[in-house]
Scaffold this motif. Structure first.
Motif, PDB file in Angstrom:
ATOM      1  N   MET A  32       0.818  -1.209   0.000  1.00 46.83           N
ATOM      2  CA  MET A  32       0.000   0.000   0.000  1.00 46.83           C
ATOM      3  C   MET A  32       0.858   1.268   0.000  1.00 46.83           C
ATOM      4  N   THR A  33       2.114   1.107   0.369  1.00 46.40           N
ATOM      5  CA  THR A  33       2.979   2.282   0.407  1.00 46.40           C
ATOM      6  C   THR A  33       3.671   2.519  -0.927  1.00 46.40           C
ATOM      7  N   SER A  34       3.668   1.491  -1.824  1.00 47.13           N
ATOM      8  CA  SER A  34       4.421   1.636  -3.064  1.00 47.13           C
ATOM      9  C   SER A  34       3.785   2.655  -4.006  1.00 47.13           C
ATOM     10  N   VAL A  35       2.431   2.675  -4.070  1.00 47.53           N
ATOM     11  CA  VAL A  35       1.771   3.591  -4.991  1.00 47.53           C
ATOM     12  C   VAL A  35       2.012   5.051  -4.602  1.00 47.53           C
ATOM     13  N   PRO A  36       1.782   5.428  -3.334  1.00 46.62           N
ATOM     14  CA  PRO A  36       2.079   6.822  -2.950  1.00 46.62           C
ATOM     15  C   PRO A  36       3.527   7.201  -3.192  1.00 46.62           C
ATOM     16  N   THR A  37       4.448   6.277  -2.950  1.00 44.60           N
ATOM     17  CA  THR A  37       5.862   6.573  -3.166  1.00 44.60           C
ATOM     18  C   THR A  37       6.130   6.843  -4.637  1.00 44.60           C
ATOM     19  N   GLU A  38       5.546   6.033  -5.513  1.00 45.44           N
ATOM     20  CA  GLU A  38       5.730   6.245  -6.948  1.00 45.44           C
ATOM     21  C   GLU A  38       5.166   7.596  -7.373  1.00 45.44           C
ATOM     22  N   HIS A  39       4.000   7.928  -6.843  1.00 48.87           N
ATOM     23  CA  HIS A  39       3.399   9.221  -7.167  1.00 48.87           C
ATOM     24  C   HIS A  39       4.262  10.372  -6.647  1.00 48.87           C
ATOM     25  N   LEU A  40       4.842  10.197  -5.483  1.00 49.13           N
ATOM     26  CA  LEU A  40       5.696  11.229  -4.906  1.00 49.13           C
ATOM     27  C   LEU A  40       6.952  11.421  -5.750  1.00 49.13           C
ATOM     28  N   ILE A  41       7.503  10.313  -6.222  1.00 46.63           N
ATOM     29  CA  ILE A  41       8.688  10.398  -7.070  1.00 46.63           C
ATOM     30  C   ILE A  41       8.369  11.127  -8.368  1.00 46.63           C
ATOM     31  N   GLU A  42       7.236  10.766  -8.985  1.00 43.68           N
ATOM     32  CA  GLU A  42       6.858  11.417 -10.235  1.00 43.68           C
ATOM     33  C   GLU A  42       6.611  12.913 -10.030  1.00 43.68           C
ATOM     34  N   ALA A  43       5.965  13.261  -8.914  1.00 45.82           N
ATOM     35  CA  ALA A  43       5.715  14.680  -8.623  1.00 45.82           C
ATOM     36  C   ALA A  43       7.029  15.422  -8.403  1.00 45.82           C
ATOM     37  N   THR A  44       7.960  14.773  -7.703  1.00 46.18           N
ATOM     38  CA  THR A  44       9.274  15.380  -7.471  1.00 46.18           C
ATOM     39  C   THR A  44       9.999  15.627  -8.781  1.00 46.18           C
ATOM     40  N   TYR A  45       9.952  14.632  -9.673  1.00 44.93           N
ATOM     41  CA  TYR A  45      10.593  14.775 -10.984  1.00 44.93           C
ATOM     42  C   TYR A  45       9.933  15.875 -11.809  1.00 44.93           C
ATOM     43  N   LEU A  46       8.625  15.984 -11.714  1.00 46.31           N
ATOM     44  CA  LEU A  46       7.918  17.013 -12.479  1.00 46.31           C
ATOM     45  C   LEU A  46       8.336  18.409 -12.019  1.00 46.31           C
ATOM     46  N   ILE A  47       8.416  18.584 -10.706  1.00 49.68           N
ATOM     47  CA  ILE A  47       8.849  19.888 -10.173  1.00 49.68           C
ATOM     48  C   ILE A  47      10.291  20.174 -10.573  1.00 49.68           C
ATOM     49  N   ALA A  48      11.150  19.141 -10.502  1.00 50.96           N
ATOM     50  CA  ALA A  48      12.554  19.312 -10.883  1.00 50.96           C
ATOM     51  C   ALA A  48      12.671  19.714 -12.350  1.00 50.96           C
ATOM     52  N   THR A  49      11.862  19.075 -13.209  1.00 46.40           N
ATOM     53  CA  THR A  49      11.882  19.419 -14.640  1.00 46.40           C
ATOM     54  C   THR A  49      11.497  20.873 -14.851  1.00 46.40           C
ATOM     55  N   ALA A  50      10.431  21.308 -14.180  1.00 47.03           N
ATOM     56  CA  ALA A  50       9.993  22.698 -14.309  1.00 47.03           C
ATOM     57  C   ALA A  50      11.080  23.662 -13.841  1.00 47.03           C
ATOM     58  N   LEU A  51      11.751  23.304 -12.763  1.00 48.03           N
ATOM     59  CA  LEU A  51      12.823  24.170 -12.245  1.00 48.03           C
ATOM     60  C   LEU A  51      14.002  24.236 -13.204  1.00 48.03           C
ATOM     61  N   PHE A  52      14.329  23.123 -13.866  1.00 45.26           N
ATOM     62  CA  PHE A  52      15.416  23.137 -14.850  1.00 45.26           C
ATOM     63  C   PHE A  52      15.088  24.088 -16.006  1.00 45.26           C
ATOM     64  N   ILE A  53      13.845  24.023 -16.474  1.00 47.97           N
ATOM     65  CA  ILE A  53      13.443  24.889 -17.584  1.00 47.97           C
ATOM     66  C   ILE A  53      13.455  26.355 -17.157  1.00 47.97           C
ATOM     67  N   LEU A  54      12.916  26.631 -15.984  1.00 54.07           N
ATOM     68  CA  LEU A  54      12.911  28.003 -15.484  1.00 54.07           C
ATOM     69  C   LEU A  54      14.335  28.499 -15.235  1.00 54.07           C
ATOM     70  N   SER A  55      15.200  27.603 -14.785  1.00 58.13           N
ATOM     71  CA  SER A  55      16.588  27.983 -14.537  1.00 58.13           C
ATOM     72  C   SER A  55      17.251  28.498 -15.807  1.00 58.13           C
ATOM     73  N   LEU A  56      17.060  27.780 -16.916  1.00 59.38           N
ATOM     74  CA  LEU A  56      17.636  28.220 -18.187  1.00 59.38           C
ATOM     75  C   LEU A  56      17.050  29.565 -18.616  1.00 59.38           C
ATOM     76  N   LYS A  57      15.762  29.736 -18.422  1.00 61.19           N
ATOM     77  CA  LYS A  57      15.125  31.003 -18.798  1.00 61.19           C
ATOM     78  C   LYS A  57      15.689  32.148 -17.978  1.00 61.19           C
ATOM     79  N   TRP A  58      15.786  31.961 -16.675  1.00 62.10           N
ATOM     80  CA  TRP A  58      16.264  33.034 -15.804  1.00 62.10           C
ATOM     81  C   TRP A  58      17.743  33.317 -15.989  1.00 62.10           C
ATOM     82  N   LEU A  59      18.510  32.315 -16.371  1.00 61.56           N
ATOM     83  CA  LEU A  59      19.938  32.536 -16.592  1.00 61.56           C
ATOM     84  C   LEU A  59      20.201  33.397 -17.829  1.00 61.56           C
ATOM     85  N   GLY A  60      19.177  33.625 -18.628  1.00 65.59           N
ATOM     86  CA  GLY A  60      19.346  34.437 -19.830  1.00 65.59           C
ATOM     87  C   GLY A  60      19.436  35.919 -19.574  1.00 65.59           C
TER      88      GLY A  60
END
Length: 465
Positions: A1-29
């Motif tokens: 029962m703990t595996s599904v929430p963990t997977e969702h948490l990992i995916e959410a973490t990756y999604l936020i990280a991806t957004a931050l990478f894109i914003l980082s490149l934009k702001w570095l301009g």
């Protein structure tokens, strides 16, 4: 029962990280948002690492912890290098990342062989080829920038044929492995040949082209990381690698345009050989230059209404940016309009001068790029060049025999007076004579940039009192 929430948490973490990478490149301009961009990139990477460590498939954390500690021990001192060493520090980062990609690709092949699907084998081959050549190429670039290796091009007859032949051989062997992944004895070849190619690729490239080479190696490192993402089935790694590869490639194109040079010219042109332009060889060697003391320079600056300061690598070497800030303050207090002209390839990496001047808290709106400032030089009373050579060389406009002919430059020779702070009359990083130094309107201020700028500040302060 703990595996599904963990997977969702990992995916959410990756999604936020991806957004931050894109914003980082934009702001570095933009200089005004660059700090925010760096912070966003750091947080994004922290989230990416944290999300990966949450995977339940990890069997043993002990070796991961050891690697993190060892990496921190190595990384912390590397992060404290002087600003002048940032380019070679960046090249080393590319080398470490590329080595990681190569090792992971090698491990994945031997874990999967001989049953490697054709697509996966093709991606693995791309990963290790790009990773290997980026590893040794980045080490060579760092060595040249650190002046451990010769900065001038090393060439020989048929060099380009040999280099391209090596790369073609690696690609042919990779194609053979795609068809026959069970031939494990061939895999070391697609690692070893690119390692050699990386060395041979950088040898004929002169120091003047290092900014473009660093950004190009950054692109290669990103592409190899994206390929590793396909191998490891990591969407985040694919996105991060693609962002790195694309941004590095775009930057390389922009850098080449700033020098009016093509990629093939950068990689195969052996730019930077010690030579003098035809104009310099004929008349200017027989002419003397006009020099000035700090007192004379201060008097000329004090009488000016408009001053443009042009920084170069000499300012970085002397760590003179804070004295330049004091000079800026001293002149602006007198009501003098002071601006900075920044050439895209000034220094040894993209944005080198912007970083140094931002460190000294020079107002961002005073840092103008070449296109913005060039139209103002005819109305400028004094162009003060601090350790910049090739980016101010008028031979790029007039001397067809010059290796930098056609390269856009800062038009400092159109100012009413040009003053050049320089240690000696030695040629710049490209090894090319600069006719600017022999013009009647030019005054040479011989000395260390930090000391000379400080002496001018003292004279201005004394004159005001």
């Amino acid at each position: 029962m703990t595996s599904v929430p963990t997977e969702h948490l990992i995916e959410a973490t990756y999604l936020i990280a991806t957004a931050l990478f894109i914003l980082s490149l934009k702001w570095l301009g933009s200089p005004t948002t660059a700090r925010r961009g760096v912070f966003a990139g750091e947080i994004g990477m922290l989230l990416a690492v944290g999300g990966t460590l949450m995977y339940q498939g990890i069997v043993e954390y002990k070796w991961i912890a050891i690697a993190l500690v060892l990496g921190s021990i190595i990384g912390v001192p590397l992060g404290k290098v002087a600003m002048t060493a940032v380019p070679q520090r960046t090249a080393l980062s590319h080398a470490f990342g590329a080595l990681c990609v190569t090792l992971v690709g090698t491990a994945e092949y031997y874990l999967r062989a001989p049953d490697v699907p054709p697509f996966m084998m093709g991606v693995l081959s791309m990963e290790v080829i790009l990773g290997s050549l980026t590893f040794t190429g980045s080490l060579m670039a760092a060595g040249k920038l650190q002046e451990i290796l010769p900065q001038r091009p090393i060439t020989y007859k048929g060099q380009n044929v040999v280099n391209l032949g090596l790369l073609a051989l690696a690609v042919v062997v990779a194609a053979a492995l795609v068809r026959h992944p069970e031939k494990m004895q061939l895999f070391p070849v697609i690692v070893g040949i690119p390692l050699v190619f990386g060395v041979m690729m950088i040898i004929p490239i002169g120091g003047a082209d290092m900014p473009t080479v660093i950004s190009l190696l950054n692109s290669y490192a990103g592409l190899s990381a994206a390929a590793m993402g396909f191998v490891l089935q990591s969407k985040l790694l694919i996105i991060a690698g693609a962002l790195d590869g694309a941004s590095g490639f775009i930057l390389s194109v922009n850098m080449s345009k700033a020098m009016n040079r093509s990629f093939t010219n950068v990689l195969f042109g052996a730019f930077g050989q010690e030579q003098a332009s035809g104009a310099a060889l004929g008349s200017e060697q027989a002419r003397s230059v006009r020099s000035a003391t700090p007192e004379e320079a201060a008097a000329i600056l004090a009488a000016a209404n408009k001053v443009v300061i042009v920084p170069g690598y000499g300012m970085a070497v002397a760590q003179a940016q804070h004295k330049v800030r004091e000079l800026y303050d001293a002149l602006t207090k007198r009501g003098i309009d002071v601006r900075f002209g920044i050439h895209p390839v000034a220094g040894r990496m993209p944005g080198h001068m912007n970083v140094l001047l931002a460190e000294a808290d020079i107002p961002y709106d005073k840092l103008l790029d070449m296109d913005e400032i060039n139209g103002e030089f005819p109305q400028t009373d004094v162009a003060l060049i601090i350790g910049a050579n090739d980016v101010t060389n008028p031979a790029a406009r007039s001397d067809h025999a010059s290796p930098i002919f056609g390269m856009p430059i800062l038009d400092v020779d159109k100012a009413r007076t040009a003053m050049v702070i320089k240690r000696s009359m030695g040629a710049g990083f490209a090894g090319i004579e600069n006719p600017l130094y022999y013009l009647d309107k030019t005054l040479m201020l011989f000395g260390d940039a930090k000391n000379f700028a400080g002496a001018i500040v003292r004279e201005l302060a004394g004159g005001r009192e």
